[in-house]
Enzyme design. Structure first.
Site, PDB file in Angstrom:
ATOM      1  N   GLU A  37       0.827  -1.156  -0.155  1.00 49.45           N
ATOM      2  CA  GLU A  37      -0.142  -0.169   0.137  1.00 49.45           C
ATOM      3  C   GLU A  37       0.841   1.290  -0.031  1.00 49.45           C
ATOM      4  O   GLU A  37       1.705   1.437   0.806  1.00 49.45           O
ATOM      5  CB  GLU A  37      -0.975  -0.032   1.224  1.00 49.45           C
ATOM      6  CG  GLU A  37      -1.823   1.046   1.304  1.00 49.45           C
ATOM      7  CD  GLU A  37      -2.728   1.377   0.047  1.00 49.45           C
ATOM      8  OE1 GLU A  37      -3.261   0.695  -0.494  1.00 49.45           O
ATOM      9  OE2 GLU A  37      -2.822   2.600  -0.345  1.00 49.45           O
ATOM     10  N   THR A  79      -5.572   1.980  -5.505  1.00 41.67           N
ATOM     11  CA  THR A  79      -5.357   0.286  -5.384  1.00 41.67           C
ATOM     12  C   THR A  79      -6.150  -0.383  -6.458  1.00 41.67           C
ATOM     13  O   THR A  79      -5.367  -1.367  -6.792  1.00 41.67           O
ATOM     14  CB  THR A  79      -5.889  -0.040  -4.139  1.00 41.67           C
ATOM     15  OG1 THR A  79      -5.379   0.745  -2.888  1.00 41.67           O
ATOM     16  CG2 THR A  79      -5.390  -1.560  -3.709  1.00 41.67           C
ATOM     17  N   HIS A 194      -1.488   3.477   4.686  1.00 40.09           N
ATOM     18  CA  HIS A 194      -2.508   4.033   4.062  1.00 40.09           C
ATOM     19  C   HIS A 194      -2.605   5.561   4.486  1.00 40.09           C
ATOM     20  O   HIS A 194      -2.696   5.683   5.914  1.00 40.09           O
ATOM     21  CB  HIS A 194      -3.637   3.603   3.945  1.00 40.09           C
ATOM     22  CG  HIS A 194      -4.734   4.005   2.958  1.00 40.09           C
ATOM     23  ND1 HIS A 194      -5.376   5.231   3.040  1.00 40.09           N
ATOM     24  CD2 HIS A 194      -5.203   3.318   1.703  1.00 40.09           C
ATOM     25  CE1 HIS A 194      -6.092   5.259   2.097  1.00 40.09           C
ATOM     26  NE2 HIS A 194      -6.010   4.414   1.235  1.00 40.09           N
ATOM     27  N   ASP A 253       1.458  -0.082  -4.976  1.00 40.71           N
ATOM     28  CA  ASP A 253       0.436   0.154  -5.818  1.00 40.71           C
ATOM     29  C   ASP A 253       0.308   1.510  -6.368  1.00 40.71           C
ATOM     30  O   ASP A 253      -0.073   1.697  -7.477  1.00 40.71           O
ATOM     31  CB  ASP A 253      -0.770  -0.277  -4.951  1.00 40.71           C
ATOM     32  CG  ASP A 253      -1.215   0.659  -3.802  1.00 40.71           C
ATOM     33  OD1 ASP A 253      -0.453   1.423  -3.445  1.00 40.71           O
ATOM     34  OD2 ASP A 253      -2.415   0.359  -3.175  1.00 40.71           O
ATOM     35  N   HIS A 254       0.762   2.502  -5.503  1.00 37.94           N
ATOM     36  CA  HIS A 254       0.720   3.831  -6.261  1.00 37.94           C
ATOM     37  C   HIS A 254       1.409   4.694  -5.242  1.00 37.94           C
ATOM     38  O   HIS A 254       1.763   4.246  -4.108  1.00 37.94           O
ATOM     39  CB  HIS A 254      -0.973   4.489  -6.111  1.00 37.94           C
ATOM     40  CG  HIS A 254      -1.578   4.151  -5.051  1.00 37.94           C
ATOM     41  ND1 HIS A 254      -1.493   4.887  -3.955  1.00 37.94           N
ATOM     42  CD2 HIS A 254      -2.496   3.228  -4.703  1.00 37.94           C
ATOM     43  CE1 HIS A 254      -2.237   4.499  -3.153  1.00 37.94           C
ATOM     44  NE2 HIS A 254      -2.946   3.414  -3.494  1.00 37.94           N
TER      45      HIS A 254
HETATM   46  C1  GP9 Z   1      -9.014  -0.268   0.579  1.00 42.82           C
HETATM   47  C2  GP9 Z   1      -7.778  -0.266   0.249  1.00 42.82           C
HETATM   48  C3  GP9 Z   1      -7.112   1.150  -0.100  1.00 42.82           C
HETATM   49  O1  GP9 Z   1      -9.566  -1.584   0.588  1.00 42.82           O
HETATM   50  O2  GP9 Z   1      -7.271  -1.152  -0.891  1.00 42.82           O
HETATM   51  O3  GP9 Z   1      -7.552   1.631  -1.381  1.00 42.82           O
HETATM   52  P1  GP9 Z   1      -6.979   3.084  -1.729  1.00 42.82           P
HETATM   53  O4  GP9 Z   1      -7.626   4.179  -1.022  1.00 42.82           O
HETATM   54  O5  GP9 Z   1      -5.347   3.075  -1.587  1.00 42.82           O
HETATM   55  O6  GP9 Z   1      -7.273   3.122  -3.166  1.00 42.82           O
HETATM   56 MN    MN Z   2      -3.739   1.889  -2.372  1.00 37.28          MN
END
Ligand code: GP9
Ligand code: MN
Length: 406
Positions: A37, A79, A194, A253-254
């Site tokens: 994440e 994500t 996150h 992921d980003h």
């Molecule tokens: C939520 C998680 C976060 O289940 O995958 O998503 P994001 O806010 O990073 O797109």
């Molecule tokens: Mn994410």
């Protein structure tokens, strides 16, 4: 309208040989794909007060195929866009999220292809199943199982922010993985690193940064926690007996830190965040750990669009007729650019963004001519990918040509 797929097929199938010395090296092995994440590449080998942010990953990359010029290509679907890119080798949409807008489409995603080749497929995530519409989209992508938060013991103490903390997530995932028939493909989506990067005191393992920007300062601490969770997971993979027969692929992921924090980021990386440096900050790690294969850092320019063909290449699986905009990262005949959703792109020597062509690493504009050939291809490629999604063209993937011309 079915004939539109022919234009796309002609573009993606360049007829060039993709086989290389890594093809099939992981044949028949389990594949665990871990979404890290908000994890940017600069965190690797970064230190705060002499303490590494990622002590585990710093060691693991030495024993893995580690791509250090790999970019996330996500848009507003965050994500879920990363998941979409990885699974399909198609670009996410210019606005909104494919996961929420196109779950009724026909896809030919990595899990479905692996399923056709004898794999059991699953996604594991300690949050609500309908977040990003995953429960519906996963059906279209070919996941047999979705182990959402209801499969985990989630309490006040072991969760924070969006859901289950990463260490208990990995610990509790081991029996779920062991329950799967092998070979399996399991996607595991971490959560603790996150925004707004909060931790319980007991989970803090390094000091925060001192830029004065709270998000940036705390980010290294949640990233440190994520690193620790990976250490725990690898240890338990070993004791569970799964380790030797499993390849573990990890990707950021980003971005975690947006442009709104450029002032603090300039302090972190020690240089001004010019538009080209901002693009360079979109690098995320891509790490492939294959037991018995010697580690190496590879500087190939790649992105999430390449994940599906790369995994299929390592497994020696030919997907047959498919629309993939990426290439195996091990192929010697790759395209020479990585495109971003906003039309920016990077090549070996140049970065194009916000209407300007930059010479990589200098912050200085170059002659536009150097970016012109790829600029047109990037625009065309993004438009083609959008057409595949918006007109649901994969419905026609295996239709005989005679039927399409009607
Ligand atoms: C939520 C998680 C976060 O289940 O995958 O998503 P994001 O806010 O990073 O797109
Ligand atoms: Mn994410």
């Amino acid at each position: 309208e079915g004939s539109d797929i022919i234009e796309v097929e002609n573009y993606v199938n360049d007829g060039v040989e993709k086989k290389n010395e890594m093809s099939g090296i992981a044949k028949g092995k389990n594949v665990i794909l871990i979404s890290l994440e908000s994890f940017q590449n600069w965190l690797i080998n970064y230190e705060v007060d002499g303490q590494p942010v990622t002590p585990f990953l710093n060691e693991l990359v030495k024993d893995s195929l580690y791509f250090d010029n790999f970019y996330h290509q996500t848009g507003q679907g965050k994500t879920s866009d990363a998941e979409f890119l990885n699974d399909n080798s198609l670009y996410p949409l210019p606005s909104g999220a494919v996961f929420t807008q196109n779950a009724q489409n026909k896809f030919y995603a990595l899990p479905e292809i692996l399923k056709n080749n004898g794999y059991t497929t699953a996604s594991l995530h300690g949050n609500n199943k309908s977040f990003w519409n995953r429960d519906l989209m996963y059906k279209a992508l070919g996941y047999d199982h979705f182990f959402d938060e209801t499969y985990y013991n989630v309490t006040e103490e072991n969760s924070i922010n969006y859901g289950l903390k990463d260490i208990p997530f990995f610990e509790q995932s081991i029996p779920l993985l062991q329950s799967l028939p092998q070979p399996f493909h399991a996607k595991m989506i971490t959560l603790t690193n996150h925004f707004p990067y909060i931790l319980d005191d007991a989970d803090v393992m390094i000091p925060r940064l001192q830029t004065g920007d709270g998000s940036v300062d705390r980010y290294v601490q949640t990233a440190r926690y994520l690193d620790e969770s990976l250490k725990v997971f690898f240890e338990q993979l070993k004791t569970s007996g799964l380790y030797d027969n499993t390849i573990v692929v990890m990707y950021g992921d980003h971005y975690g830190i947006s442009e709104n924090h450029n002032k603090a980021m300039a302090q972190v990386i020690g240089k001004e965040i010019t538009p080209d440096v901002h693009v360079e900050l979109q690098k995320v790690p891509f790490i492939v750990h294959i037991p018995g294969v010697e580690g190496k850092t590879l500087h190939t320019i790649g992105g999430q669009i390449d994940v599906k063909p790369t995994i299929l290449d390592l497994l020696g699986i030919d997907p047959g007729k498919d629309i993939e905009f990426g290439d195996s990262l091990f192929s010697k005949t790759r395209k020479d650019f990585i495109a971003f959703r906003d039309g920016s792109f990077v090549t070996k020597n140049f970065i194009y963004t916000k209407g300007t062509c930059y010479t990589k690493g200098t912050g200085l504009p170059a002659d536009q001519l150097f970016c012109e050939p790829q600029k047109e291809m990037v625009e065309y490629e993004l438009a083609l990918s959008d057409k595949v999604i918006q007109r649901d063209l994969l419905r026609f993937l295996n239709e005989p040509i005679e039927n399409l011309k009607k």
